[in-house]
Scaffold this active site. Structure first.
Site, PDB file in Angstrom:
ATOM      1  N   GLY A 104     -14.498  -3.611  -0.021  1.00  0.00           N
ATOM      2  CA  GLY A 104     -15.622  -3.277   0.420  1.00  0.00           C
ATOM      3  C   GLY A 104     -15.762  -2.111  -0.158  1.00  0.00           C
ATOM      4  O   GLY A 104     -17.163  -1.816  -1.303  1.00  0.00           O
ATOM      5  N   LYS A 122     -20.165 -14.018   4.302  1.00  0.00           N
ATOM      6  CA  LYS A 122     -21.045 -13.411   4.562  1.00  0.00           C
ATOM      7  C   LYS A 122     -21.888 -12.926   4.309  1.00  0.00           C
ATOM      8  O   LYS A 122     -21.646 -11.338   3.290  1.00  0.00           O
ATOM      9  CB  LYS A 122     -20.575 -12.536   5.516  1.00  0.00           C
ATOM     10  CG  LYS A 122     -19.541 -12.475   7.124  1.00  0.00           C
ATOM     11  CD  LYS A 122     -19.710 -11.206   7.965  1.00  0.00           C
ATOM     12  CE  LYS A 122     -18.735 -11.633   9.070  1.00  0.00           C
ATOM     13  NZ  LYS A 122     -17.996 -10.676   9.724  1.00  0.00           N
ATOM     14  N   ARG A 172       0.886  -0.863  -0.079  1.00  0.00           N
ATOM     15  CA  ARG A 172       0.142   0.104  -0.103  1.00  0.00           C
ATOM     16  C   ARG A 172       0.773   1.358  -0.319  1.00  0.00           C
ATOM     17  O   ARG A 172       0.197   1.729  -0.330  1.00  0.00           O
ATOM     18  CB  ARG A 172      -0.674   0.226   0.676  1.00  0.00           C
ATOM     19  CG  ARG A 172      -2.559  -0.644   1.122  1.00  0.00           C
ATOM     20  CD  ARG A 172      -3.157  -0.925   2.349  1.00  0.00           C
ATOM     21  NE  ARG A 172      -3.793  -1.732   1.944  1.00  0.00           N
ATOM     22  CZ  ARG A 172      -5.264  -2.226   2.586  1.00  0.00           C
ATOM     23  NH1 ARG A 172      -4.925  -1.460   3.460  1.00  0.00           N
ATOM     24  NH2 ARG A 172      -5.740  -2.965   1.871  1.00  0.00           N
ATOM     25  N   GLY A 189      -9.907  -7.934  -0.057  1.00  0.00           N
ATOM     26  CA  GLY A 189      -8.524  -8.467   0.948  1.00  0.00           C
ATOM     27  C   GLY A 189      -8.299 -10.203   0.782  1.00  0.00           C
ATOM     28  O   GLY A 189      -7.144 -10.637  -0.274  1.00  0.00           O
TER      29      GLY A 189
HETATM   30  P1  ADP Z   1     -13.155 -10.672   0.560  1.00  0.00           P
HETATM   31  O1  ADP Z   1     -11.822 -10.355   1.484  1.00  0.00           O
HETATM   32  O2  ADP Z   1     -11.660 -10.856  -1.207  1.00  0.00           O
HETATM   33  O3  ADP Z   1     -14.055  -9.857   0.032  1.00  0.00           O
HETATM   34  P2  ADP Z   1     -14.023 -12.382   2.308  1.00  0.00           P
HETATM   35  O4  ADP Z   1     -13.679 -10.929   3.669  1.00  0.00           O
HETATM   36  O5  ADP Z   1     -15.764 -11.970   1.683  1.00  0.00           O
HETATM   37  O6  ADP Z   1     -13.152 -12.266   1.010  1.00  0.00           O
HETATM   38  O7  ADP Z   1     -14.798 -13.499   2.300  1.00  0.00           O
HETATM   39  C1  ADP Z   1     -13.330 -14.412   2.601  1.00  0.00           C
HETATM   40  C2  ADP Z   1     -13.878 -15.939   3.528  1.00  0.00           C
HETATM   41  O8  ADP Z   1     -14.948 -16.471   3.371  1.00  0.00           O
HETATM   42  C3  ADP Z   1     -12.228 -16.534   4.150  1.00  0.00           C
HETATM   43  O9  ADP Z   1     -12.269 -16.520   5.041  1.00  0.00           O
HETATM   44  C4  ADP Z   1     -13.158 -17.626   3.551  1.00  0.00           C
HETATM   45  O10 ADP Z   1     -11.897 -18.615   4.675  1.00  0.00           O
HETATM   46  C5  ADP Z   1     -14.445 -17.452   4.351  1.00  0.00           C
HETATM   47  N1  ADP Z   1     -15.023 -18.672   3.385  1.00  0.00           N
HETATM   48  C6  ADP Z   1     -15.113 -18.788   1.349  1.00  0.00           C
HETATM   49  N2  ADP Z   1     -16.326 -20.223   1.752  1.00  0.00           N
HETATM   50  C7  ADP Z   1     -16.282 -20.619   2.958  1.00  0.00           C
HETATM   51  C8  ADP Z   1     -16.796 -21.335   3.348  1.00  0.00           C
HETATM   52  N3  ADP Z   1     -18.063 -22.678   2.374  1.00  0.00           N
HETATM   53  N4  ADP Z   1     -17.808 -21.312   4.618  1.00  0.00           N
HETATM   54  C9  ADP Z   1     -17.608 -20.510   5.886  1.00  0.00           C
HETATM   55  N5  ADP Z   1     -16.397 -19.393   5.326  1.00  0.00           N
HETATM   56  C10 ADP Z   1     -15.560 -19.860   4.092  1.00  0.00           C
HETATM   57 MG    MG Z   2     -12.432 -10.263   3.688  1.00  0.00          MG
END
Ligand code: ADP
Ligand code: MG
Length: 381
Positions: free
Chosen positions: A358, A194, A37, A335
């Protein structure tokens, strides 16, 4: 395209540029774990200096409750000084007469979130920050979805001189085509944990895209609604009733575990009690690949499995390589998604890596962000 003033359009000579940057770096015991960053912000900073201006940098770091010494930006100032090979003066605070009296080409203000007024977008706090510069630049796309003092309150106090920095401009340039007539077919892959935080963007993206591939824990509310057993899988309660199901593609097989054993099952069998869905299965990957390969625009956010554990990282790695070899436009945000790409060594093969998880989702959801809205409209000066 959003018509906001860019850094190139500011008259900079002799100015003191107040620049909002994203220096929210991962820290462990005062050590910076990843300085990406900081490196990413160098272009805007160097440009400002090359035009004969000085720069006052401001950022948040972590989520402090009041002044937490552990979340001081001092280690960042040190690292930035090494990167720029130029003195960076670390301020002991982010507002106040002592800070205003500091002299130097590059000043880094202390963590903005040491004051709750930052997140509250307090008017008096914004005014004190604004007093530290003669114009404003926002290069922190990752914070632009938050209406805080440094992202919204301050730029409004520079109605004729609040511009976007190079990073911010690049993000907007890369994401805007996804909102208006993107090359088709346009496919999105959304995973993660989520669904409650992503249901808004899912709803708003669906009319714009040709197909949405849902992985990770996102899929389970849909399985549940179909009466499929989901065992102990992560499944948030969300309202999915009004979504156009014909555009949504769900996994046909999943990798499950009961914490002792790992199995791959067809989702039609249902997940037994005590077992949890952890990844998409190989048949899903093969099916999705056939469609995704033909995508002209691909947007990916959120790992499709618990990729932090090697046993459940396969689906996510496969999605990463499908995007990496796709001939269409590829955009990845988030992330964890970026971390997964990096882990797979495929980051350089993606068209655009969005620094704001986000922020990129909200930009696609609403088409604008508070931190961008607050900037000066181009041609209005
Ligand atoms: P990003 O940071 O790319 O936006 P998120 O924070 O929304 O992604 O999601 C990432 C998290 O989702 C990871 O920690 C991963 O372990 C979790 N995850 C992915 N698939 C599952 C699942 N089937 N059950 C529980 N957690 C999950
Ligand atoms: Mg994340």
């Amino acid at each position: 395209m959003i018509k906001k003033m860019t850094l190139r359009e500011l008259s900079l000579s002799g100015q003191k540029v107040l620049m909002r940057v994203d220096f929210n770096v991962p820290l462990k015991k005062g050590q910076i774990q990843d300085d990406e960053r900081l490196v990413a912000s160098l272009d805007s900073i160097r440009y400002v200096l090359s035009k004969g201006a000085s720069v006052v940098l401001m950022s948040h770091l972590g989520r402090p409750k009041g002044k937490e010494a552990d979340l001081s930006l001092a280690p960042v100032a040190k690292r930035l000084q090494e990167l720029l090979k130029q003195e960076v003066i670390m301020a002991s605070d982010c507002i106040g007469p002592k800070v205003a009296a500091l002299q130097g080409k590059i000043i880094l203000l202390e963590n903005l979130r040491f004051y709750p007024e930052e997140e509250a977008n307090d008017a008096a706090f914004a005014k004190q920050l604004a007093a530290l510069g003669t114009c404003y630049v926002d290069d922190a796309f990752g914070s632009a979805h938050r209406a805080h003092a440094s992202t919204v309150g301050v730029p409004k106090l520079f109605p004729r001189a609040a511009a976007m920095g190079f990073l911010m401009e690049k993000e907007i340039q890369a994401l805007t085509p996804l909102l208006h007539n993107p090359p088709r077919p346009f496919y999105a892959i959304i995973g993660g944990a989520k669904i409650s935080t992503k249901i808004g963007v899912i709803k708003n993206l669906l009319p714009k895209i040709d197909r949405l591939f849902l992985g990770g824990a996102m899929a389970y509310p849909f399985f549940k609604a179909q009466g499929i057993q989901i065992g102990n899988s992560l499944c948030e309660e969300v309202n999915i009733r009004d979504l156009p199901l014909d555009k949504i593609v769900l996994p046909s097989d999943v990798v499950i575990t009961n914490k002792q054993e790992v199995r791959t099952i067809s989702i039609r069998e249902g997940i037994p009690p005590g077992w949890q869905g952890m990844d998409i299965g190989p048949k899903t990957v093969a099916d999705w690949k056939q469609s995704l390969e033909k995508g002209a625009t691909l947007f990916w956010n959120g790992p499709v499995g618990v990729f932090e554990e090697a046993a459940f990282a396969k689906g996510t790695n496969e999605i990463a390589s499908i995007l990496a070899s796709c001939k269409g436009q590829t955009v990845v945000g988030g992330g964890d998604s970026l971390a997964a790409l990096k882990q797979a060594g495929l980051s350089s093969k993606i068209g655009h890596l969005s620094t704001g998880g986000g922020a990129s989702l909200e930009f696609l959801e609403f088409g604008h962000l508070p931190g961008i809205d607050a900037l000066t409209i181009r041609d209005s000066v």
